[in-house]
Enzyme design. Structure first.
Site, PDB file in Angstrom:
ATOM      1  N   ASP A  93      38.461  34.186  59.807  1.00 45.75           N
ATOM      2  CA  ASP A  93      38.300  33.959  58.383  1.00 45.75           C
ATOM      3  C   ASP A  93      39.479  34.562  57.622  1.00 45.75           C
ATOM      4  O   ASP A  93      39.778  35.752  57.769  1.00 45.75           O
ATOM      5  CB  ASP A  93      36.984  34.602  57.914  1.00 45.75           C
ATOM      6  CG  ASP A  93      36.504  34.085  56.576  1.00 45.75           C
ATOM      7  OD1 ASP A  93      37.346  33.792  55.711  1.00 45.75           O
ATOM      8  OD2 ASP A  93      35.285  33.972  56.395  1.00 45.75           O
ATOM      9  N   GLN A  94      40.147  33.737  56.845  1.00 42.74           N
ATOM     10  CA  GLN A  94      41.176  34.209  55.916  1.00 42.74           C
ATOM     11  C   GLN A  94      42.429  34.714  56.631  1.00 42.74           C
ATOM     12  O   GLN A  94      43.064  35.665  56.197  1.00 42.74           O
ATOM     13  CB  GLN A  94      40.585  35.295  54.994  1.00 42.74           C
ATOM     14  CG  GLN A  94      41.258  35.393  53.638  1.00 42.74           C
ATOM     15  CD  GLN A  94      40.390  36.064  52.584  1.00 42.74           C
ATOM     16  OE1 GLN A  94      39.355  35.537  52.208  1.00 42.74           O
ATOM     17  NE2 GLN A  94      40.805  37.212  52.104  1.00 42.74           N
TER      18      GLN A  94
ATOM     19  N   CYS B  56      36.061  29.461  51.487  1.00 41.40           N
ATOM     20  CA  CYS B  56      35.283  29.458  52.727  1.00 41.40           C
ATOM     21  C   CYS B  56      34.413  28.218  52.916  1.00 41.40           C
ATOM     22  O   CYS B  56      34.599  27.449  53.858  1.00 41.40           O
ATOM     23  CB  CYS B  56      34.418  30.714  52.793  1.00 41.40           C
ATOM     24  SG  CYS B  56      35.367  32.246  52.935  1.00 41.40           S
TER      25      CYS B  56
ATOM     26  N   HIS C 175      29.031  29.480  56.701  1.00 41.44           N
ATOM     27  CA  HIS C 175      28.811  29.396  55.252  1.00 41.44           C
ATOM     28  C   HIS C 175      28.218  28.047  54.835  1.00 41.44           C
ATOM     29  O   HIS C 175      28.700  27.401  53.910  1.00 41.44           O
ATOM     30  CB  HIS C 175      30.107  29.675  54.482  1.00 41.44           C
ATOM     31  CG  HIS C 175      29.854  30.257  53.120  1.00 41.44           C
ATOM     32  ND1 HIS C 175      30.739  31.079  52.481  1.00 41.44           N
ATOM     33  CD2 HIS C 175      28.809  30.109  52.258  1.00 41.44           C
ATOM     34  CE1 HIS C 175      30.263  31.435  51.302  1.00 41.44           C
ATOM     35  NE2 HIS C 175      29.091  30.856  51.154  1.00 41.44           N
TER      36      HIS C 175
ATOM     37  N   ASP D 272      39.824  29.342  58.608  1.00 39.29           N
ATOM     38  CA  ASP D 272      39.385  28.435  57.543  1.00 39.29           C
ATOM     39  C   ASP D 272      40.430  28.315  56.438  1.00 39.29           C
ATOM     40  O   ASP D 272      40.646  27.244  55.882  1.00 39.29           O
ATOM     41  CB  ASP D 272      38.018  28.855  56.990  1.00 39.29           C
ATOM     42  CG  ASP D 272      37.956  30.293  56.506  1.00 39.29           C
ATOM     43  OD1 ASP D 272      38.928  31.053  56.702  1.00 39.29           O
ATOM     44  OD2 ASP D 272      36.910  30.679  55.931  1.00 39.29           O
ATOM     45  N   HIS D 273      41.095  29.394  56.091  1.00 42.80           N
ATOM     46  CA  HIS D 273      42.137  29.422  55.059  1.00 42.80           C
ATOM     47  C   HIS D 273      42.897  30.728  55.233  1.00 42.80           C
ATOM     48  O   HIS D 273      42.621  31.500  56.161  1.00 42.80           O
ATOM     49  CB  HIS D 273      41.529  29.328  53.647  1.00 42.80           C
ATOM     50  CG  HIS D 273      40.451  30.340  53.404  1.00 42.80           C
ATOM     51  ND1 HIS D 273      40.717  31.682  53.229  1.00 42.80           N
ATOM     52  CD2 HIS D 273      39.104  30.212  53.361  1.00 42.80           C
ATOM     53  CE1 HIS D 273      39.588  32.339  53.067  1.00 42.80           C
ATOM     54  NE2 HIS D 273      38.584  31.469  53.162  1.00 42.80           N
TER      55      HIS D 273
END
Length: 512
Positions: A20-21, A60, A110, A299-300
């Site tokens: 994540d991130q 997210c 999410h 995801d990003h």
């Protein structure tokens, strides 16, 4: 009635490792040299490495719904972190399960809404974030901070060391259940091929790490941003909105806060690397490595203080670019520089395992990356969308060759050449030398997007959700959050089991 496809015993298993991130600029070709990530580096050596991969949306829930479905948020209607992902949208889990795969998820995805599976046959943990409509933005009140859930810079000013946090506890659980599931799959009691998604919340803020990982980065050369803070009045309009949304003026971030945040972030990459290493080790020891596709993706990204910006929510490289590595039988290892998208994972997996997506391709925004990886094809220009907190109207972007164009009805266009200007400091939209590029890309984007319609659909969705959330919170409350069930009476030794059979069936692998 369409017949259910029969499973093929030759189809490989699939292990999807999601973080994540994670800023993709730190994965130019596998992990950057300064990162202590030996397991991801070893995975990179045997993977097709897509060095310029972009999220479908830099937040997210929209990013993850797009990743799973191969569709942009304007199709999924998952515009923000509180928008429902509806059950009638096929995901890669649906396609694989329909083709005879066992599908399971350990960790975060999410999902918002009552469907908390979206094609997964089982889910091993709950999610780390809420599944309801409470985090719905409101375009009718631009500039108003919703303090109880909007990002602020407390993650930056509070960066440091801890041995346990809410996030560490979650990812420890995710890794434990994933490893246990891999052991169960290895035993072979279920003859179907399988797809296991393991999704960690790190290195997402807050920027807090265990000391043994923190200590790895005492002399890290990357603790200072490449681009120093840019004054508020000199930022582009969307960056200004993000600074207001994060309450930037009230935060008093120091240079030391920035260095500590980046140090903890890198430390948490090492933490995730160790967890991933444990799972890959289970694959190897259980003799599954040769028959398993491994995908590593985020995801990003995270701006990490570049230009004075933090977190995500924009189309700049730190926020929008992510790592993507795929190790698969028959897929050549090596670096691919042509831009790719997280939208492409679904069609790529389908091609690798021989699934026909013909019935849904007209509504899919992703493209298979098998051809680009083998040097036999190229991906079309890569689209992105954003319509969540910190925006007052939808933003869209297109990456085409070295060029990236960002459009929003509220703002002047931003055109950058990433080959010449990797830090995206020069807006070429009004440069006469770029008039041809600007015209061609604008025409392509106008053909793809109707921004006025997009804006109207987002506003209607927000309005509906504000009504529904208030209603469902009034009176008896039934949460949508996933509740994992443990069948304790079917685990270990129980009196309806034959002890000898149990011990024989649960022991794997046997012998040399």
């Amino acid at each position: 009635m369409t017949a259910t496809p029969t499973p093929s015993p030759a189809r490989p298993n699939i292990l999807i490792l999601m973080v994540d991130q994670l800023n993709g600029t730190f994965f130019p070709d596998g992990p950057a040299d300064f990162l202590h990530a030996p397991h991801l580096r070893a995975l990179a050596d045997r993977s097709a490495r897509f060095a310029n991969t972009y999220t479908a949306s830099p937040l997210c829930a929209p990013a993850r719904a797009s990743f799973m479905s191969g569709q942009l948020p304007s199709r999924t209607r998952v515009y923000d972190n509180a928008a429902e992902f509806t059950s009638d949208i096929p995901t890669f889990a649906h396609h694989l399960r329909r083709a005879g795969y066992h599908t399971a998820l350990s960790g975060k995805m999410h999902f918002v809404g009552p469907d908390q599976l979206h094609g997964y046959e089982e889910r091993l943990t709950t999610d780390i974030y809420p599944a309801d409509f409470g985090w719905t933005p409101d375009y009718t009140r631009p500039g108003e901070r919703i303090d109880w859930w909007y990002h602020n810079l407390g993650s930056v000013t509070g960066a440091g060391v801890a041995e346990i946090t809410n996030q560490l506890e979650y990812d420890d659980e995710v890794a434990y259940h994933a490893a246990r599931k891999l052991y169960d799959l290895a035993r072979g009691h279920d003859a179907r091929p399988w797809c296991l998604t393991v999704s960690f919340t790190h290195p997402h803020d807050p920027y807090v790490a265990r000391k043994r990982f923190w200590d790895l980065y005492e002399d890290c050369p990357a603790l200072d941003p490449v681009v120093p803070p840019i004054a508020f009045e000199e930022q582009d309009p969307h960056a200004q909105r993000l600074m207001l949304a994060s309450d930037h003026a009230a935060s008093h971030v120091t240079d030391e806060d920035v260095r500590r945040s980046r140090r903890a972030y890198f430390a948490n990459i090492s933490y995730v690397d160790e967890k991933i290493g444990e799972l890959l080790d289970v694959l190897e020891r259980c003799r599954l490595s040769d028959d398993t596709i491994v995908v590593f993706v985020s995801d990003h990204g995270d701006m990490l203080g570049e230009r004075g910006l933090w977190f995500k929510m924009n189309f700049l490289e730190g926020s929008a670019r992510v790592p993507l590595m795929i190790a698969a039988p028959g897929l050549p290892a090596g670096r691919i520089d042509r831009a790719a998208s997280t939208l492409d994972v679904l069609p790529t997996l389908a091609e690798l395992v021989g699934l026909d997506l013909g019935g849904v391709l007209p509504w899919t925004d992703g493209e298979s990356l098998v051809g680009p990886a083998k040097g036999t094809g190229e991906r079309s220009p890569v689209p992105m969308e954003y319509a969540a907190e910190g925006s007052y109207a939808p933003l869209v972007a297109l990456r085409d060759g070295p060029w990236k164009l960002i459009l929003c009805d509220l703002d002047p266009p931003i055109l950058t050449n990433l080959d010449e200007d990797p830090q995206e400091l020069v807006n070429r939209a009004q440069d006469p030398a770029c008039a041809g590029v600007m015209a061609a890309m604008t025409a392509a984007m106008d053909a793809r997007w109707d921004l006025a319609r997009f804006d109207a659909e987002v506003r209607a969705s927000q309005a509906r959700r504000h009504v529904v959330y208030a209603a469902l919170r009034n009176g008896a409350y039934y949460p949508w959050d996933f509740q994992p069930l443990q069948k304790a009476s079917e685990r270990y030794m129980r009196n309806h089991m034959d002890l000898n059979v149990l011990e024989e069936n649960q022991r794997f692998p046997r012998g040399e």
